[in-house]
Scaffold this motif. Structure first.
Motif, short mmCIF file in Angstrom:
data_model
loop_
_atom_site.label_atom_id
_atom_site.label_comp_id
_atom_site.label_asym_id
_atom_site.label_seq_id
_atom_site.Cartn_x
_atom_site.Cartn_y
_atom_site.Cartn_z
N GLU A 212 1.32 -0.97 -0.19
CA GLU A 212 -0.07 0.09 -0.17
C GLU A 212 0.62 1.38 -0.19
O GLU A 212 0.58 2.10 -0.30
CB GLU A 212 -1.00 -0.11 1.37
CG GLU A 212 -1.68 1.18 1.21
CD GLU A 212 -2.64 0.85 2.52
OE1 GLU A 212 -3.95 1.84 2.89
OE2 GLU A 212 -1.98 1.04 3.22
N ARG A 215 3.00 1.97 -3.51
CA ARG A 215 1.60 2.64 -4.15
C ARG A 215 0.91 1.58 -5.32
O ARG A 215 1.30 1.68 -6.49
CB ARG A 215 1.49 3.76 -5.19
CG ARG A 215 1.74 5.17 -3.67
CD ARG A 215 1.27 5.92 -4.89
NE ARG A 215 1.46 7.52 -3.37
CZ ARG A 215 0.42 7.96 -3.21
NH1 ARG A 215 -0.93 7.63 -3.85
NH2 ARG A 215 0.45 8.75 -2.22
N LYS A 224 -5.39 -1.02 -1.96
CA LYS A 224 -5.32 0.64 -0.04
C LYS A 224 -5.74 -0.84 0.97
O LYS A 224 -6.05 -1.74 1.11
CB LYS A 224 -6.87 1.49 -0.96
CG LYS A 224 -6.61 2.30 -1.58
CD LYS A 224 -7.79 3.46 -1.94
CE LYS A 224 -7.28 4.12 -3.48
NZ LYS A 224 -8.38 5.16 -3.60
#
Length: 244
Positions: A212, A215, A224
């Motif tokens: 997370e 990214r 997420k």
């Protein structure tokens, strides 16, 4: 045989040849699970690996599971967990033997598997989740019941939601989801606030949180918290399965 369950056309297969046709010849067209109210809610709108439809997202989640979460290197890094839990089980058996207490070895081995699964996934052994005001097994048992429950909304989309609210199914499903969501949020927050300098001490939650932060994208969708919680749901169910 084709039957209509409400508004859902359903094919019933009862012969080996027809089953072979569906499961092998037309596997790609039949491998996805149906989109149902309970599975959709508890999997955070199909962000897990068990109920999501076959496609690019499923391929990405599966690739992460194979290459990152359950690779040979990662499984070897969890060796200390297996060794500690086996040693703890042997010590418990020795104490019971010395005191003359009968031992149910089936229960001990199932508890061992659940403890290893929970420590690898959450960083905590199964008793922690039972004692940490969670009643973990009851929570997962209720979620499992919701996954297999009959929802009028699934078969009668236009007015089924009225029936679900009248019978209390909608409220029961939301209550189950909130309990799971609070539990996963607590696990995630504890991992965010923990400092682990050694990669060998990292569990699956740590790895997912690292993705997370980096990214990481799954079929164009950035990883997420909801993705992490959906993936953890599978591990929660597995742990409970071994103790049920």
């Amino acid at each position: 045989m084709l039957v209509h369950l409400g508004g859902i056309p359903t094919v019933i297969v009862s012969s080996p040849s027809a089953a072979r046709e569906i499961l092998r010849t037309h596997d790609l067209n039949c491998c996805s699970r149906p989109r149902l109210l309970g599975t959709g809610r508890l999997s955070y709108d199909y962000l897990d690996i068990a109920f999501v439809e076959y496609g690019d997202y499923w391929k990405e989640v599966r690739k992460i599971s194979v290459l990152e979460l359950f690779s040979a290197k990662r499984i070897e890094s969890f060796r200390y967990v297996r060794e500690e839990e086996v040693a703890s089980m042997i010590d418990s058996i020795a104490k019971s033997a010395n005191s003359g207490t009968p031992i149910n070895m089936s229960e001990r081995f199932m508890a061992l598997t659940a403890d290893i699964t929970c420590r690898v996934a959450f960083g905590k052994a199964f008793p922690w989740m039972e004692l940490n005001d969670g009643k973990f097994m009851d929570m997962i048992d209720e979620a499992t019941a919701m996954l297999g429950s009959f929802s009028a909304s699934d078969f009668f989309p236009r007015f089924g939601w009225i029936v679900d609210r009248f019978t209390g199914l909608h409220a029961r499903l939301e209550k189950s989801f909130r309990k799971l969501d609070n539990f996963y949020q607590k696990v995630i927050e504890e991992h965010r606030n923990a400092y682990k300098s050694n990669e060998e001490e990292e569990d699956i939650v740590d790895l997912l949180l690292k993705m997370e932060r980096d990214r990481t994208e799954l079929a164009g969708v950035q990883l997420k918290e909801d993705n992490i919680k959906a993936i953890l749901m599978v591990h929660s169910t597995v742990a409970t399965y071994y103790l049920s």
